[in-house]
Scaffold this motif. Structure first.
Motif, mmCIF file in Angstrom:
data_model
loop_
_atom_site.group_PDB
_atom_site.id
_atom_site.type_symbol
_atom_site.label_atom_id
_atom_site.label_comp_id
_atom_site.label_asym_id
_atom_site.label_seq_id
_atom_site.Cartn_x
_atom_site.Cartn_y
_atom_site.Cartn_z
ATOM 1 N N THR A 119 3.684 24.329 47.935
ATOM 2 C CA THR A 119 5.112 25.562 47.667
ATOM 3 C C THR A 119 6.185 24.952 48.689
ATOM 4 O OG1 THR A 119 3.720 26.671 46.005
ATOM 5 C CG2 THR A 119 6.112 26.357 46.491
ATOM 6 N N GLN A 120 5.884 25.267 49.682
ATOM 7 C CA GLN A 120 6.918 24.800 50.578
ATOM 8 C C GLN A 120 7.419 23.259 51.202
ATOM 9 O OE1 GLN A 120 6.034 27.242 54.764
ATOM 10 N NE2 GLN A 120 7.718 25.678 56.127
ATOM 11 N N GLU A 123 15.135 37.036 38.240
ATOM 12 C CA GLU A 123 14.393 35.857 37.382
ATOM 13 C C GLU A 123 14.857 35.612 36.226
ATOM 14 O OE1 GLU A 123 11.065 37.610 37.349
ATOM 15 O OE2 GLU A 123 10.419 37.653 39.713
ATOM 16 N N GLU A 138 25.404 37.486 50.811
ATOM 17 C CA GLU A 138 25.422 36.611 51.090
ATOM 18 C C GLU A 138 25.733 35.353 50.501
ATOM 19 O OE1 GLU A 138 21.127 33.763 51.924
ATOM 20 O OE2 GLU A 138 20.658 36.169 50.788
ATOM 21 N N GLN A 189 9.796 22.263 47.787
ATOM 22 C CA GLN A 189 10.587 23.404 48.693
ATOM 23 C C GLN A 189 11.558 21.668 49.219
ATOM 24 O OE1 GLN A 189 10.408 27.143 49.444
ATOM 25 N NE2 GLN A 189 9.585 28.039 47.385
ATOM 26 N N TYR A 216 26.757 31.808 50.092
ATOM 27 C CA TYR A 216 26.068 30.334 49.488
ATOM 28 C C TYR A 216 26.388 28.771 50.399
ATOM 29 C CZ TYR A 216 24.882 26.029 47.263
ATOM 30 O OH TYR A 216 24.121 24.404 46.532
ATOM 31 N N ASN A 274 19.893 27.526 41.580
ATOM 32 C CA ASN A 274 18.102 27.744 42.409
ATOM 33 C C ASN A 274 18.505 28.958 44.153
ATOM 34 O OD1 ASN A 274 16.639 25.991 41.136
ATOM 35 N ND2 ASN A 274 16.969 23.926 42.389
ATOM 36 N N PHE A 275 19.485 29.110 44.215
ATOM 37 C CA PHE A 275 19.986 29.499 45.445
ATOM 38 C C PHE A 275 20.519 31.423 44.386
ATOM 39 C CE2 PHE A 275 23.602 32.262 47.207
ATOM 40 C CZ PHE A 275 23.496 32.553 48.186
ATOM 41 N N GLN A 321 15.408 20.531 48.188
ATOM 42 C CA GLN A 321 16.940 20.446 49.205
ATOM 43 C C GLN A 321 16.872 18.409 49.104
ATOM 44 O OE1 GLN A 321 16.401 22.523 52.901
ATOM 45 N NE2 GLN A 321 14.884 24.148 51.860
ATOM 46 N N LYS A 323 18.698 31.817 41.782
ATOM 47 C CA LYS A 323 17.497 33.105 41.243
ATOM 48 C C LYS A 323 16.803 33.637 42.556
ATOM 49 C CE LYS A 323 16.385 28.697 38.212
ATOM 50 N NZ LYS A 323 15.089 27.769 37.931
ATOM 51 N N ARG A 324 16.922 33.367 43.537
ATOM 52 C CA ARG A 324 16.248 34.449 44.748
ATOM 53 C C ARG A 324 16.963 35.941 45.143
ATOM 54 N NH1 ARG A 324 19.321 32.200 49.880
ATOM 55 N NH2 ARG A 324 18.498 34.114 50.756
ATOM 56 N N PHE A 325 18.263 36.197 43.522
ATOM 57 C CA PHE A 325 18.470 37.324 43.006
ATOM 58 C C PHE A 325 18.352 38.151 41.424
ATOM 59 C CE2 PHE A 325 21.713 35.049 45.719
ATOM 60 C CZ PHE A 325 21.491 35.896 47.779
#
Length: 263
Positions: A124-125, A84, A64, A128, A66, A77-78, A132, A80-82
């Motif tokens: 939460t959304q 923890e 993926e 976010q 970025y 933050n990006f 950004q 952290k999707r992969f």
């Protein structure tokens, strides 16, 4: 990391330490490894330099790319999707829960971007989206916070003349000038970011607060601590001025009056 730099960026070193044992970090220096760069750009046409590709474990897994800002916080933050990690500096959107929070978060800010929204499943959304915006801006003129519309209806009405809606509303407040501007349009990162820039450039006009002054937030709690003011530094003591000597054997004493003596 695909970079034009000849040395490893400090930001990349910091991220590798933060995600230690969770993500393996590497880099491709575009000027020296052109063939490798071209190979990756064939597989990932959207890859730019500088840019980042995350490759999950397994040869058959598609990586993926970025495509955001090459800054520590948004990249973190990006990633952290992969994986923890325990991040003590995680981004947070403070709530203006009472007057102490208004003073703590907006009192010293040049401009405060306040999001009036409901504390529901979309919170939460919505946060976010604001994240950004904040992390994508190059300036640091705005302080971001949010207000619970269910708890602060009276404040929102008397200060900005707005009432709770089914969607978030963004208001830019200058506490020093007692003026505000309401952001119009979709609640998207692009629209909010453009609108904040227009406020700075005068494209979106500000207006005086609906009330004569900024009303206080509802509630008697004090959930936020004020930031301590820096202590004034002690000035070094100056030595007393030296007495001036006159030529020809005469001398003068400097004080409330001048006395001359002769030999």
């Amino acid at each position: 990391l695909f970079t034009k730099s000849g040395s490893t960026p400090v930001m990349w070193k910091a991220l590798s330490m933060l995600f230690k044992d969770a993500i393996a970090f590497g880099e491709v220096k575009a000027k020296k490894e052109k063939d490798l760069l071209e190979q990756y750009q064939k597989d990932y046409p959207e890859l730019q330099v500088p840019g980042i590709v995350v490759l999950p474990e397994g040869e058959t897994s598609k990586g993926e790319v970025y495509g955001g800002s090459i800054k520590l916080s948004p990249i973190k933050n990006f990633l952290k999707r992969f994986a923890e990690i325990d991040d003590p500096d995680a981004w947070n959107l403070p709530e203006l829960a009472d007057e102490s929070c208004m003073q703590a978060h907006c009192g010293s800010a040049a401009l405060c971007a306040i999001v009036a929204m409901a504390n529901d499943k979309s919170l939460t959304q919505n946060k976010q989206i604001i994240q950004q915006v904040e992390e994508g801006r190059d300036d640091s003129l705005f302080k971001f916070a949010w207000i619970d519309t269910a708890k602060q209806q009276k404040f929102l009405k008397s200060a900005f003349g707005i009432v709770p809606q089914d969607y978030p509303q963004v208001v830019v407040l200058s506490m020093r000038k007692k003026r505000f501007a309401t952001i119009i349009g979709s609640f998207s990162a692009d629209n909010i970011d453009r609108s904040l820039t227009r406020v700075l450039r005068g494209g979106i006009k500000t207006a005086p607060l609906v009330s004569k002054g900024l009303p206080k937030l509802e509630g008697n709690t004090k959930k936020c601590k004020a930031k301590p003011k820096p202590k004034p530094q002690a000035q070094p003591k100056r030595a007393p001025p030296k007495q001036k000597k006159t030529s020809g054997g005469s001398k003068s004493t400097i004080g409330a009056s001048v006395q001359l003596t002769s030999q």
